[in-house]
Scaffold this motif. Structure first.
Motif, mmCIF file in Angstrom:
data_model
loop_
_atom_site.group_PDB
_atom_site.id
_atom_site.type_symbol
_atom_site.label_atom_id
_atom_site.label_comp_id
_atom_site.label_asym_id
_atom_site.label_seq_id
_atom_site.Cartn_x
_atom_site.Cartn_y
_atom_site.Cartn_z
ATOM 1 N N ASP A 82 22.486 -16.064 -23.329
ATOM 2 C CA ASP A 82 22.937 -17.336 -23.900
ATOM 3 C C ASP A 82 22.811 -18.464 -22.887
ATOM 4 O OD1 ASP A 82 24.032 -16.191 -26.446
ATOM 5 O OD2 ASP A 82 25.249 -15.089 -24.993
ATOM 6 N N ARG A 83 22.821 -18.090 -21.619
ATOM 7 C CA ARG A 83 22.638 -19.042 -20.526
ATOM 8 C C ARG A 83 21.721 -18.413 -19.489
ATOM 9 N NH1 ARG A 83 25.900 -23.247 -19.911
ATOM 10 N NH2 ARG A 83 27.625 -23.487 -21.369
ATOM 11 N N VAL A 84 20.867 -19.218 -18.907
ATOM 12 C CA VAL A 84 20.017 -18.721 -17.836
ATOM 13 C C VAL A 84 19.914 -19.790 -16.758
ATOM 14 C CG1 VAL A 84 17.856 -19.542 -18.873
ATOM 15 C CG2 VAL A 84 17.817 -17.605 -17.275
ATOM 16 N N ALA A 85 19.984 -19.350 -15.522
ATOM 17 C CA ALA A 85 19.687 -20.207 -14.375
ATOM 18 C C ALA A 85 18.600 -19.507 -13.569
ATOM 19 C CB ALA A 85 20.938 -20.419 -13.517
ATOM 20 N N PHE A 86 17.762 -20.277 -12.919
ATOM 21 C CA PHE A 86 16.712 -19.685 -12.101
ATOM 22 C C PHE A 86 17.314 -19.270 -10.766
ATOM 23 C CE2 PHE A 86 13.072 -22.325 -14.195
ATOM 24 C CZ PHE A 86 13.488 -21.870 -15.449
ATOM 25 N N TYR A 87 16.886 -18.115 -10.260
ATOM 26 C CA TYR A 87 17.461 -17.583 -9.026
ATOM 27 C C TYR A 87 17.306 -18.570 -7.881
ATOM 28 C CZ TYR A 87 18.853 -14.117 -5.564
ATOM 29 O OH TYR A 87 19.515 -13.440 -4.574
ATOM 30 N N ILE A 88 16.162 -19.235 -7.807
ATOM 31 C CA ILE A 88 15.975 -20.291 -6.815
ATOM 32 C C ILE A 88 16.356 -21.609 -7.489
ATOM 33 C CG2 ILE A 88 14.308 -21.486 -5.340
ATOM 34 C CD1 ILE A 88 12.763 -18.844 -5.214
ATOM 35 N N PRO A 89 17.449 -22.236 -7.064
ATOM 36 C CA PRO A 89 18.009 -23.357 -7.827
ATOM 37 C C PRO A 89 17.241 -24.670 -7.652
ATOM 38 C CG PRO A 89 19.268 -23.034 -5.830
ATOM 39 C CD PRO A 89 18.254 -21.914 -5.875
ATOM 40 N N TYR A 90 17.556 -25.577 -8.541
ATOM 41 C CA TYR A 90 17.061 -26.952 -8.450
ATOM 42 C C TYR A 90 17.619 -27.610 -7.194
ATOM 43 C CZ TYR A 90 17.505 -32.007 -9.282
ATOM 44 O OH TYR A 90 17.501 -33.364 -9.152
ATOM 45 N N ARG A 91 16.759 -28.306 -6.473
ATOM 46 C CA ARG A 91 17.176 -29.075 -5.299
ATOM 47 C C ARG A 91 16.760 -30.525 -5.496
ATOM 48 N NH1 ARG A 91 18.761 -25.861 -1.099
ATOM 49 N NH2 ARG A 91 18.245 -23.646 -1.302
ATOM 50 N N ASP A 108 31.234 -15.538 -30.085
ATOM 51 C CA ASP A 108 32.292 -16.071 -29.237
ATOM 52 C C ASP A 108 32.175 -15.589 -27.798
ATOM 53 O OD1 ASP A 108 33.492 -17.359 -31.449
ATOM 54 O OD2 ASP A 108 34.467 -15.478 -32.023
ATOM 55 N N PHE A 109 31.028 -15.054 -27.441
ATOM 56 C CA PHE A 109 30.832 -14.439 -26.127
ATOM 57 C C PHE A 109 29.500 -14.897 -25.546
ATOM 58 C CE2 PHE A 109 29.626 -10.978 -23.256
ATOM 59 C CZ PHE A 109 30.832 -10.702 -22.608
ATOM 60 N N GLU A 110 29.478 -15.158 -24.230
ATOM 61 C CA GLU A 110 28.259 -15.611 -23.569
ATOM 62 C C GLU A 110 27.761 -14.577 -22.563
ATOM 63 O OE1 GLU A 110 28.237 -20.431 -23.459
ATOM 64 O OE2 GLU A 110 29.241 -19.429 -21.789
ATOM 65 N N ILE A 111 26.467 -14.334 -22.594
ATOM 66 C CA ILE A 111 25.827 -13.535 -21.561
ATOM 67 C C ILE A 111 24.959 -14.471 -20.741
ATOM 68 C CG2 ILE A 111 24.316 -11.593 -21.031
ATOM 69 C CD1 ILE A 111 25.099 -10.368 -23.689
ATOM 70 N N GLN A 112 25.200 -14.493 -19.456
ATOM 71 C CA GLN A 112 24.534 -15.425 -18.558
ATOM 72 C C GLN A 112 23.895 -14.652 -17.422
ATOM 73 O OE1 GLN A 112 25.755 -16.103 -15.245
ATOM 74 N NE2 GLN A 112 24.427 -17.830 -14.734
ATOM 75 N N SER A 113 22.801 -15.148 -16.894
ATOM 76 C CA SER A 113 22.211 -14.549 -15.701
ATOM 77 C C SER A 113 21.511 -15.618 -14.874
ATOM 78 C CB SER A 113 21.194 -13.460 -16.065
ATOM 79 O OG SER A 113 20.648 -12.878 -14.884
ATOM 80 N N THR A 114 21.650 -15.476 -13.561
ATOM 81 C CA THR A 114 20.821 -16.245 -12.641
ATOM 82 C C THR A 114 19.603 -15.383 -12.377
ATOM 83 O OG1 THR A 114 22.802 -17.231 -11.680
ATOM 84 C CG2 THR A 114 20.778 -17.438 -10.414
ATOM 85 N N ALA A 115 18.659 -15.439 -13.283
ATOM 86 C CA ALA A 115 17.573 -14.471 -13.343
ATOM 87 C C ALA A 115 16.452 -14.818 -12.366
ATOM 88 C CB ALA A 115 17.018 -14.406 -14.769
ATOM 89 N N MET A 145 19.714 -21.059 -26.131
ATOM 90 C CA MET A 145 19.847 -20.691 -24.721
ATOM 91 C C MET A 145 19.958 -21.958 -23.878
ATOM 92 S SD MET A 145 17.168 -18.506 -22.366
ATOM 93 C CE MET A 145 16.785 -17.484 -23.782
ATOM 94 N N LYS A 146 21.029 -22.035 -23.071
ATOM 95 C CA LYS A 146 21.244 -23.176 -22.194
ATOM 96 C C LYS A 146 20.622 -22.922 -20.831
ATOM 97 C CE LYS A 146 23.807 -25.727 -24.941
ATOM 98 N NZ LYS A 146 23.334 -27.059 -25.404
ATOM 99 N N HIS A 204 28.419 -12.008 -16.584
ATOM 100 C CA HIS A 204 27.353 -12.369 -15.661
ATOM 101 C C HIS A 204 26.451 -11.154 -15.517
ATOM 102 C CE1 HIS A 204 28.684 -16.266 -14.063
ATOM 103 N NE2 HIS A 204 29.924 -15.802 -14.187
ATOM 104 N N ALA A 205 25.332 -11.147 -16.209
ATOM 105 C CA ALA A 205 24.361 -10.079 -16.024
ATOM 106 C C ALA A 205 23.675 -10.289 -14.676
ATOM 107 C CB ALA A 205 23.329 -10.088 -17.146
#
Length: 339
Positions: free
Chosen positions: A313-322, A213-220, A1-2, A182-183
């Motif tokens: 496969d990828r996750v970003a936090f809903y409140i982003p890095y600043r 060959d497929f990515e599921i990503q979410s800004t969770a 997971m990236k 994009h979930a």
């Protein structure tokens, strides 16, 4: 997971510095929301001012744009970034398409299918130096491409496309025709496991493709802080945001998965009256625990990996890095995910 991050600024002048900081911190990709700003312009700045980090729209709204316009922008960004650009597209909902964009709303999944197919036809035409363009559908028809309007070829013609989806038919479409999904941030492990993954697999099987060959990503909805006070403060803000998302009928399935479908109706009624503060009171602590994960910088990596292992496969936090806020902590966190 990236581990990825969202773009932390809407001011174009600040994008280069934000992008360089995110790359230095070790994030794998930056996702650009189209909320109060254009989704594509920041990608050009990110591509120009970084060397490694990927960038993508999360998401650009498809239907107000002709596929030809979207293709031209994506083609240029793919070349500029040397293959680091990901084209993220979404349908939005009927009210926004008709009343915010003044665009016709019709059969969103069949129309998006043709949108994706026409993008592929256009990219193929350009990759072959302007060979005959021919796509005939119900919603889109493309049959003219002359040398003057054919963009220069580059080495990155296979632009990866991700689409946003919540309900079964669009999730299957992603599995069939796209490189990723994009979930929605408003999700739970149960929803991802029992609803998203099976429908992705149906789409992949239809196209004879493999899950690898497929990515599921979410800004969770991942809530992180240095201490419990910071976490609790953010949880209350997220409670309000979840009530906003859950008031949209399209997202009712996420509540239905846990037996809370009746809450969606109450939220929808309150939203129609503009009762935004009251809406948050409909989201109980139990619901908040289902739809979010919280922790300190020391333990959040383990919690996220445990929660989403095999689901994202990828996750970003809903409140982003600043940049300038807990830089060292974010860098250590990114290293836990991305190496």
């Amino acid at each position: 997971m990236k581990l990825d991050t969202g773009l932390s600024t809407r001011n174009l002048r600040d994008v280069p510095a934000a992008a360089r900081a995110a790359e230095a911190a070790g994030f794998d990709a930056i996702w650009i929301p189209e909320a109060g700003n254009d989704g594509f312009l920041p990608a050009a700045l990110i591509a120009e001012h970084t060397k490694r980090i990927k960038m993508g729209t999360s998401v650009a709204i498809a239907f107000p744009r002709s596929p030809m316009i979207t293709a031209a922008t994506a083609w240029d960004l793919a070349g500029l970034s040397e293959g680091r650009f990901i084209l993220g597209l979404g349908t939005q909902v009927k009210g926004h398409i008709e009343r915010r964009y003044s665009t016709k709303w019709e059969a969103p999944v069949p129309r998006l299918r043709e949108y994706l197919q026409s993008l592929r036809a256009i990219f193929k035409c350009w990759s072959e130096g302007g060979a005959k363009l021919s796509f005939q559908g119900k919603y889109y028809n493309f049959s003219l491409m002359t040398p003057f309007f054919t963009p220069a070829r580059h080495n990155f013609p296979n632009v990866p496309i991700h689409i946003a989806g919540v309900n079964e038919h669009i999730i299957r479409l992603a599995g069939e025709l796209c490189e990723g999904l994009h979930a929605h941030p408003f999700n739970s492990p149960k929803y991802l496991r029992e609803y998203v993954l099976p429908n992705v697999e149906k789409g992949l099987q239809k196209a004879g493709r493999a899950r690898k060959d497929f990515e599921i990503q979410s800004t969770a909805f991942v809530i992180v802080g240095k201490n419990q006070d910071e976490i609790e403060k953010t949880r209350e803000a997220v409670r309000q945001q979840i009530s906003f998302y859950a008031s949209t009928r399209t997202y009712k399935i996420v509540l239905d998965m846990h037996g809370w479908g009746d809450v969606a109706q109450r939220l929808n009624e309150k939203a129609a009256k503009g009762e935004w503060v009251a809406m948050a009171k409909e989201i109980t602590d139990e619901m908040l625990d289902v739809y979010t994960v919280s922790g300190t910088f020391d333990d959040i990596a383990d919690k996220v990996k445990q929660r989403y292992d095999g689901l994202l496969d990828r996750v970003a936090f809903y409140i982003p890095y600043r940049a300038g806020t807990d830089d060292a902590e974010w860098a250590k966190l990114a290293k836990r995910f991305n190496g």
